[in-house]
Each structure stands twice: as C-alpha cells, then as structure tokens.
Write a protein that holds these residues in place. Structure first.
Motif, PDB file in Angstrom:
ATOM      1  N   HIS A  30      32.818  40.710  42.060  1.00  0.00           N
ATOM      2  CA  HIS A  30      33.452  41.886  41.469  1.00  0.00           C
ATOM      3  C   HIS A  30      34.872  41.948  42.030  1.00  0.00           C
ATOM      4  O   HIS A  30      35.057  41.980  43.251  1.00  0.00           O
ATOM      5  CB  HIS A  30      32.690  43.161  41.847  1.00  0.00           C
ATOM      6  CG  HIS A  30      31.268  43.131  41.404  1.00  0.00           C
ATOM      7  ND1 HIS A  30      30.832  43.687  40.222  1.00  0.00           N
ATOM      8  CD2 HIS A  30      30.161  42.614  42.007  1.00  0.00           C
ATOM      9  CE1 HIS A  30      29.527  43.516  40.103  1.00  0.00           C
ATOM     10  NE2 HIS A  30      29.095  42.856  41.173  1.00  0.00           N
ATOM     11  N   LEU A  31      35.867  41.967  41.148  1.00  0.00           N
ATOM     12  CA  LEU A  31      37.266  42.008  41.554  1.00  0.00           C
ATOM     13  C   LEU A  31      37.878  43.339  41.139  1.00  0.00           C
ATOM     14  O   LEU A  31      37.783  43.735  39.976  1.00  0.00           O
ATOM     15  CB  LEU A  31      38.041  40.866  40.898  1.00  0.00           C
ATOM     16  CG  LEU A  31      37.556  39.446  41.229  1.00  0.00           C
ATOM     17  CD1 LEU A  31      38.330  38.424  40.411  1.00  0.00           C
ATOM     18  CD2 LEU A  31      37.690  39.169  42.716  1.00  0.00           C
ATOM     19  N   ILE A  32      38.502  44.008  42.106  1.00  0.00           N
ATOM     20  CA  ILE A  32      39.121  45.305  41.845  1.00  0.00           C
ATOM     21  C   ILE A  32      40.638  45.156  41.905  1.00  0.00           C
ATOM     22  O   ILE A  32      41.193  44.700  42.904  1.00  0.00           O
ATOM     23  CB  ILE A  32      38.624  46.363  42.848  1.00  0.00           C
ATOM     24  CG1 ILE A  32      37.100  46.500  42.734  1.00  0.00           C
ATOM     25  CG2 ILE A  32      39.320  47.700  42.601  1.00  0.00           C
ATOM     26  CD1 ILE A  32      36.477  47.414  43.762  1.00  0.00           C
ATOM     27  N   LYS A  33      41.295  45.545  40.828  1.00  0.00           N
ATOM     28  CA  LYS A  33      42.756  45.464  40.709  1.00  0.00           C
ATOM     29  C   LYS A  33      43.425  46.523  41.574  1.00  0.00           C
ATOM     30  O   LYS A  33      42.794  47.516  41.907  1.00  0.00           O
ATOM     31  CB  LYS A  33      43.158  45.667  39.246  1.00  0.00           C
ATOM     32  CG  LYS A  33      42.684  44.566  38.331  1.00  0.00           C
ATOM     33  CD  LYS A  33      43.098  44.884  36.899  1.00  0.00           C
ATOM     34  CE  LYS A  33      42.622  43.809  35.944  1.00  0.00           C
ATOM     35  NZ  LYS A  33      43.019  44.109  34.564  1.00  0.00           N
ATOM     36  N   PRO A  34      44.718  46.317  41.874  1.00  0.00           N
ATOM     37  CA  PRO A  34      45.584  45.225  41.435  1.00  0.00           C
ATOM     38  C   PRO A  34      45.394  43.972  42.294  1.00  0.00           C
ATOM     39  O   PRO A  34      44.996  44.044  43.452  1.00  0.00           O
ATOM     40  CB  PRO A  34      46.994  45.790  41.618  1.00  0.00           C
ATOM     41  CG  PRO A  34      46.860  46.750  42.762  1.00  0.00           C
ATOM     42  CD  PRO A  34      45.464  47.327  42.630  1.00  0.00           C
ATOM     43  N   TYR A  35      45.682  42.815  41.687  1.00  0.00           N
ATOM     44  CA  TYR A  35      45.622  41.530  42.381  1.00  0.00           C
ATOM     45  C   TYR A  35      47.029  41.127  42.803  1.00  0.00           C
ATOM     46  O   TYR A  35      48.005  41.555  42.210  1.00  0.00           O
ATOM     47  CB  TYR A  35      45.086  40.420  41.469  1.00  0.00           C
ATOM     48  CG  TYR A  35      43.823  40.746  40.706  1.00  0.00           C
ATOM     49  CD1 TYR A  35      42.775  41.436  41.303  1.00  0.00           C
ATOM     50  CD2 TYR A  35      43.676  40.338  39.392  1.00  0.00           C
ATOM     51  CE1 TYR A  35      41.615  41.704  40.586  1.00  0.00           C
ATOM     52  CE2 TYR A  35      42.516  40.604  38.678  1.00  0.00           C
ATOM     53  CZ  TYR A  35      41.491  41.297  39.285  1.00  0.00           C
ATOM     54  OH  TYR A  35      40.352  41.562  38.576  1.00  0.00           O
ATOM     55  N   GLY A  36      47.088  40.244  43.762  1.00  0.00           N
ATOM     56  CA  GLY A  36      48.368  39.669  44.171  1.00  0.00           C
ATOM     57  C   GLY A  36      48.673  38.394  43.404  1.00  0.00           C
ATOM     58  O   GLY A  36      49.502  37.601  43.836  1.00  0.00           O
ATOM     59  N   PHE A  37      48.012  38.182  42.272  1.00  0.00           N
ATOM     60  CA  PHE A  37      48.150  36.969  41.474  1.00  0.00           C
ATOM     61  C   PHE A  37      47.610  37.263  40.083  1.00  0.00           C
ATOM     62  O   PHE A  37      47.066  38.330  39.839  1.00  0.00           O
ATOM     63  CB  PHE A  37      47.357  35.812  42.104  1.00  0.00           C
ATOM     64  CG  PHE A  37      45.918  36.174  42.370  1.00  0.00           C
ATOM     65  CD1 PHE A  37      44.938  36.010  41.389  1.00  0.00           C
ATOM     66  CD2 PHE A  37      45.536  36.706  43.596  1.00  0.00           C
ATOM     67  CE1 PHE A  37      43.616  36.372  41.626  1.00  0.00           C
ATOM     68  CE2 PHE A  37      44.213  37.071  43.842  1.00  0.00           C
ATOM     69  CZ  PHE A  37      43.260  36.901  42.850  1.00  0.00           C
ATOM     70  N   TYR A  60      37.597  45.356  37.593  1.00  0.00           N
ATOM     71  CA  TYR A  60      37.736  46.796  37.462  1.00  0.00           C
ATOM     72  C   TYR A  60      39.194  47.166  37.697  1.00  0.00           C
ATOM     73  O   TYR A  60      39.884  46.529  38.484  1.00  0.00           O
ATOM     74  CB  TYR A  60      36.849  47.513  38.492  1.00  0.00           C
ATOM     75  CG  TYR A  60      35.427  47.032  38.450  1.00  0.00           C
ATOM     76  CD1 TYR A  60      34.501  47.606  37.586  1.00  0.00           C
ATOM     77  CD2 TYR A  60      35.011  45.972  39.255  1.00  0.00           C
ATOM     78  CE1 TYR A  60      33.193  47.142  37.534  1.00  0.00           C
ATOM     79  CE2 TYR A  60      33.705  45.505  39.204  1.00  0.00           C
ATOM     80  CZ  TYR A  60      32.804  46.089  38.340  1.00  0.00           C
ATOM     81  OH  TYR A  60      31.509  45.625  38.281  1.00  0.00           O
ATOM     82  N   ASN A  61      39.637  48.233  37.051  1.00  0.00           N
ATOM     83  CA  ASN A  61      41.017  48.683  37.217  1.00  0.00           C
ATOM     84  C   ASN A  61      41.258  49.398  38.531  1.00  0.00           C
ATOM     85  O   ASN A  61      42.385  49.469  38.998  1.00  0.00           O
ATOM     86  CB  ASN A  61      41.425  49.584  36.046  1.00  0.00           C
ATOM     87  CG  ASN A  61      41.531  48.796  34.753  1.00  0.00           C
ATOM     88  OD1 ASN A  61      42.114  47.714  34.741  1.00  0.00           O
ATOM     89  ND2 ASN A  61      40.962  49.306  33.688  1.00  0.00           N
ATOM     90  N   GLN A  69      29.485  52.413  38.498  1.00  0.00           N
ATOM     91  CA  GLN A  69      28.338  51.647  38.009  1.00  0.00           C
ATOM     92  C   GLN A  69      27.408  51.158  39.129  1.00  0.00           C
ATOM     93  O   GLN A  69      26.504  50.373  38.872  1.00  0.00           O
ATOM     94  CB  GLN A  69      28.804  50.500  37.115  1.00  0.00           C
ATOM     95  CG  GLN A  69      29.847  49.571  37.686  1.00  0.00           C
ATOM     96  CD  GLN A  69      29.264  48.515  38.594  1.00  0.00           C
ATOM     97  OE1 GLN A  69      28.311  47.866  38.230  1.00  0.00           O
ATOM     98  NE2 GLN A  69      29.815  48.382  39.768  1.00  0.00           N
ATOM     99  N   ILE A  70      27.583  51.654  40.346  1.00  0.00           N
ATOM    100  CA  ILE A  70      26.701  51.278  41.457  1.00  0.00           C
ATOM    101  C   ILE A  70      25.457  52.166  41.416  1.00  0.00           C
ATOM    102  O   ILE A  70      25.562  53.386  41.530  1.00  0.00           O
ATOM    103  CB  ILE A  70      27.413  51.452  42.813  1.00  0.00           C
ATOM    104  CG1 ILE A  70      28.650  50.564  42.883  1.00  0.00           C
ATOM    105  CG2 ILE A  70      26.459  51.140  43.960  1.00  0.00           C
ATOM    106  CD1 ILE A  70      29.525  50.851  44.082  1.00  0.00           C
TER     107      ILE A  70
END
Length: 149
Positions: A30-37, A60-61, A69-70
C-alpha cells in the motif's frame, strides 16, 4: 497475506525493492502519496525488475483515505525508532498492517498519533536507522515466521 504500507516513500529504488519483497512473500503493498518519484520511474522498475507486474498493490492520496478501508485498527503496527516495544514483542496475524514512514524522517507525529501499536527494530546504538527496504524485510520475516508456525 500481510499488508505493507509505505507512507510518502521518497526513493524509487527502495520502493522497487520492497515491491519485489512483497511479491516474494505474497504480501500486499500500500503506497500513500505524495511520493518522491513517479511510479513510472525507471529506478523503481529496475529495482523491482520484472516482478512489478505481479505485485498486488494499492495507492492512496493521503493517510485518511488509506485508514478508511482498514477493518481492524488494532492490527496496524507502525514502525518507529522511538517506540518502546520491539517487533519481537508482537504475535502477528495474517492480514496485519505493517507501516513504514518516509526514508528521511520516518512517520510523522500526526500519523503515529492515529494508532496505538508502535514498534521498533532493535539495533546497535552505533546507527540511527536501517534502510527502509531492510527494515521491511526484518519485519516481514518475523511476521511470516510466526504465522507459518
């Protein structure tokens, strides 16, 4: 299946390596934004190699969108070098959520305050922290060891 959560990951190579680890351990990322890429970053793809296409992942934003959703927040474990309990003090269960912060600063106080279970990875006083990909591997390894007993 374990749920591995990266909050605002910054380094594509680390995320790619963690994605590969998730494929190998049949865990969901699960990846939560913002990303560094960008997700299309060639370093992310190179680190994950051709395994990225097999990765079960969601994005997810923001943290609130992810939290909505947990099903059971008592099964969410946040990693922090400031925690008083070790990753070895927990009895992991299938479906647990293992949460890691951004490489530069870890999890924010705001995110840490949303959950009760904070864990640390024991380490020598000679280092400040482990690389995030190594940290994820430590915790997945211990959780999988317990679950498969």
């Amino acid at each position: 299946m374990l749920n591995i959560v990266l909050v605002e990951p910054e380094i594509p190579n680390n995320t790619g390596n963690i994605g590969r680890l998730c494929v190998g351990t049949e865990s969901r990322l699960h990846l939560i934004k913002p990303y560094g890429f960008e997700i299309t970053d060639k370093n992310l793809k190179r680190s994950g190699l051709d395994y990225w296409v097999h990765l079960d992942w969601n994005e997810y934003n923001n943290v609130d969108e992810w939290m909505a959703q947990i099903p059971d927040k008592s099964r969410v474990f946040l990693m922090s070098s400031h925690a008083s309990h070790s990753i070895y003090d927990v009895e992991y269960q299938d479906g647990d959520w293992l949460v890691f912060g951004k490489e530069s600063v870890g999890l924010s106080q705001e995110v840490l305050a949303k959950f009760e279970n904070h864990l640390k990875i024991p380490m020598s006083n000679l280092i400040r922290s482990y690389n995030i990909a190594n940290s994820v591997a430590f915790v997945i390894g211990e959780a999988r060891r317990q679950i498969s007993l």
